[in-house]
Design an enzyme around this catalytic site. Structure first.
Site, PDB file in Angstrom:
ATOM      1  N   HIS A 119      34.162  46.306  43.362  1.00 18.87           N
ATOM      2  CA  HIS A 119      34.318  45.536  42.079  1.00 18.87           C
ATOM      3  C   HIS A 119      33.453  46.753  40.836  1.00 18.87           C
ATOM      4  O   HIS A 119      32.575  46.063  40.133  1.00 18.87           O
ATOM      5  CB  HIS A 119      33.469  44.238  41.843  1.00 18.87           C
ATOM      6  CG  HIS A 119      34.447  43.094  42.600  1.00 18.87           C
ATOM      7  ND1 HIS A 119      35.742  43.351  42.485  1.00 18.87           N
ATOM      8  CD2 HIS A 119      34.299  42.116  43.001  1.00 18.87           C
ATOM      9  CE1 HIS A 119      36.317  42.151  42.995  1.00 18.87           C
ATOM     10  NE2 HIS A 119      35.448  41.292  43.310  1.00 18.87           N
ATOM     11  N   HIS A 155      37.609  37.612  36.933  1.00 20.76           N
ATOM     12  CA  HIS A 155      37.200  37.127  38.185  1.00 20.76           C
ATOM     13  C   HIS A 155      36.606  35.505  37.790  1.00 20.76           C
ATOM     14  O   HIS A 155      35.311  35.315  38.236  1.00 20.76           O
ATOM     15  CB  HIS A 155      35.988  37.788  38.589  1.00 20.76           C
ATOM     16  CG  HIS A 155      36.067  37.717  40.078  1.00 20.76           C
ATOM     17  ND1 HIS A 155      35.509  36.518  40.675  1.00 20.76           N
ATOM     18  CD2 HIS A 155      35.940  38.913  40.955  1.00 20.76           C
ATOM     19  CE1 HIS A 155      35.300  37.015  42.037  1.00 20.76           C
ATOM     20  NE2 HIS A 155      35.825  38.331  42.275  1.00 20.76           N
ATOM     21  N   GLU A 163      43.059  36.855  41.213  1.00 20.16           N
ATOM     22  CA  GLU A 163      42.386  37.991  40.570  1.00 20.16           C
ATOM     23  C   GLU A 163      43.949  39.099  40.475  1.00 20.16           C
ATOM     24  O   GLU A 163      44.069  39.572  41.404  1.00 20.16           O
ATOM     25  CB  GLU A 163      41.648  38.885  41.049  1.00 20.16           C
ATOM     26  CG  GLU A 163      40.108  37.930  41.275  1.00 20.16           C
ATOM     27  CD  GLU A 163      39.312  38.604  42.528  1.00 20.16           C
ATOM     28  OE1 GLU A 163      39.202  39.753  42.760  1.00 20.16           O
ATOM     29  OE2 GLU A 163      38.876  37.596  43.468  1.00 20.16           O
TER      30      GLU A 163
HETATM   31  C1  GLA Z   1      36.088  39.331  45.411  1.00 19.48           C
HETATM   32  C2  GLA Z   1      36.112  39.776  46.826  1.00 19.48           C
HETATM   33  C3  GLA Z   1      35.139  38.922  47.600  1.00 19.48           C
HETATM   34  C4  GLA Z   1      33.986  38.763  47.202  1.00 19.48           C
HETATM   35  C5  GLA Z   1      33.983  38.053  45.804  1.00 19.48           C
HETATM   36  C6  GLA Z   1      32.861  38.022  45.101  1.00 19.48           C
HETATM   37  O1  GLA Z   1      37.146  38.371  45.345  1.00 19.48           O
HETATM   38  O2  GLA Z   1      37.422  39.953  47.279  1.00 19.48           O
HETATM   39  O3  GLA Z   1      35.230  39.447  48.945  1.00 19.48           O
HETATM   40  O4  GLA Z   1      33.210  39.810  46.985  1.00 19.48           O
HETATM   41  O5  GLA Z   1      34.984  38.939  44.870  1.00 19.48           O
HETATM   42  O6  GLA Z   1      31.745  37.308  45.811  1.00 19.48           O
END
Ligand code: GLA
Length: 393
Positions: A141, A221, A358
């Protein structure tokens, strides 16, 4: 004389009636006008002294979406249930301290590259780049201080005229990510527009420009819980994902590079199914993800495709559609929530009480030359459109 006074009385009564009505109409107009205004309020100061504001978007049907210019984050989103009761259906925090400490990416725009890049390495134009490592041995991210931890510039928001005409409202924010930030090449200017339409759609439109060849894959997100009660899990939500394949991962959640057919696996959501039905099966991919935390390969992604995923919550009747022009969608169901984080109204968010859908390119795409490209070149424009649309059944 008698009849004259009667006529006069009648005239006076009618006038009074008209006046009262006119007054109440003008009050109502005033009410709708103030209601339809994008409200800007102070939200808090970051630890390095920057002011963060919270903006409330409204629409004609009464939905409210609150967004802060820290991480371009959706803090709350109210949607009606089948009896018309509006409740907040996203997880988040009450204050800026919550967002600064956050490790769950609640409601934010993540980037420059949403999701994981194996070992944070990739090659572009023959040169190897090393990104910051913030998730085991991988990059997640956007790195240590991703776009979700930045104060964005508010470029503008809709005025009352637009809001009344369209029955909705919008806000546009911008973040400039410098050449070298978190290890990425090129200065990128990312603009995100959130529009709440009269038809209960929250549209997110992204555009980005770069001054050098770079990679980009931002996503949104939000953690949705359509019950409106964040104490409940999302396991009874019925999910549909229009995908025949997903991208299986290794233990570190990096895709192996293959597509896997969802047929006869717990990954098959082509027909709506309760999330909890197969989540605890002894299936390797679910063990790796601690549940669902995978990217599905969308069957359609040529344009802004309607209903590539839907979520239905049977007790409230809330129904959410996801539309996007992206090739993939990461479905994550709050497997890392552990009851230790204090969210809005003091609620301690428990295991699997929120789900993320997402829209994005597949994880680790920079290292998978056969997958759709995530390269952005100078002079080209990156464009993403994703819509979350709310109704009831
Ligand atoms: C994303 C990732 C997860 C986790 C979340 C945040 O969706 O794929 O593994 O890291 O973000 O906690």
């Amino acid at each position: 004389m008698k009849s004259f006074s009667k006529i006069f009385m009648n005239y006076a009564l009618v006038s009074l009636f008209l006046l009262v009505n006119l007054f109440s109409i003008s009050c109502k107009n005033k009410e709708t006008k103030t209601e339809m205004e994008v409200k800007k309020e102070f939200f808090g100061k970051t630890t390095d002294g920057q002011n963060v504001d919270i903006y409330t978007l409204t629409n004609k049907s009464g939905m409210k979406v609150k967004i802060i210019n820290y991480g371009a984050t959706v803090v709350s989103l109210t949607a009606p249930d089948r009896n018309g009761k509006f409740e907040d259906v996203v997880l988040g925090y009450d204050n800026i301290e919550g967002y600064e400490a956050d490790k769950s990416y609640f409601g934010s725009i993540v980037g420059r590259y949403g999701n994981r890049i194996g070992k944070g390495k990739f090659k572009l134009d023959g040169k190897e780049y090393q990104l910051s490592i913030n998730n085991g041995e991988n990059h997640l991210h956007g790195g240590t201080i991703g776009f979700n931890k930045k104060v964005w510039e508010v470029i503008g928001y809709s005025d009352i005229k637009y809001n009344n005409l369209m029955g909705g409202s919008f806000i546009t924010m911008k973040y400039i990510s410098k050449d070298g930030e978190e290890g990425y090449p090129g200065t990128v200017e990312l603009t995100v527009n959130y529009t709440l339409s009269k038809d209960n759609e929250l549209s997110i439109n992204y555009t980005a420009l770069s001054d050098k060849n770079t990679i980009i894959n931002p996503t949104h997100h939000s953690y949705f819980n359509l019950t409106g009660d964040p104490n409940k899990t999302i396991l009874d939500h019925e999910l549909m994902i229009d995908a025949d394949n997903f991208t299986p991962v290794d233990k570190g959640l990096i895709p192996t590079g293959k597509f896997a057919d969802v047929t006869n696996t717990p990954m098959d959501f082509r027909k709506p199914n309760k999330i909890g039905v197969r989540i605890n099966e002894n299936y390797e991919q679910l063990k790796f993800g601690l549940g669902y935390d995978h990217n599905w390969v969308l069957n359609k992604h040529q344009e802004l495709e309607p209903m590539i995923a839907t979520v239905y919550e049977p007790t409230s009747g809330r129904f959410m559609e996801v539309w996007t022009n992206q090739p993939g969608i990461q479905f994550y169901c709050g497997n890392f929530l552990d009851g230790k984080v204090k969210g809005k109204n003091g609620v301690m968010y428990q295991y699997r009480t929120g789900l993320c859908l997402e829209a994005q390119h597949y994880p680790d795409s920079p290292n998978k030359p056969d997958w759709p490209s995530v390269v952005l070149k100078p002079g080209d424009v990156y464009r993403q459109a994703t819509i979350y649309k709310f109704s009831t059944k």
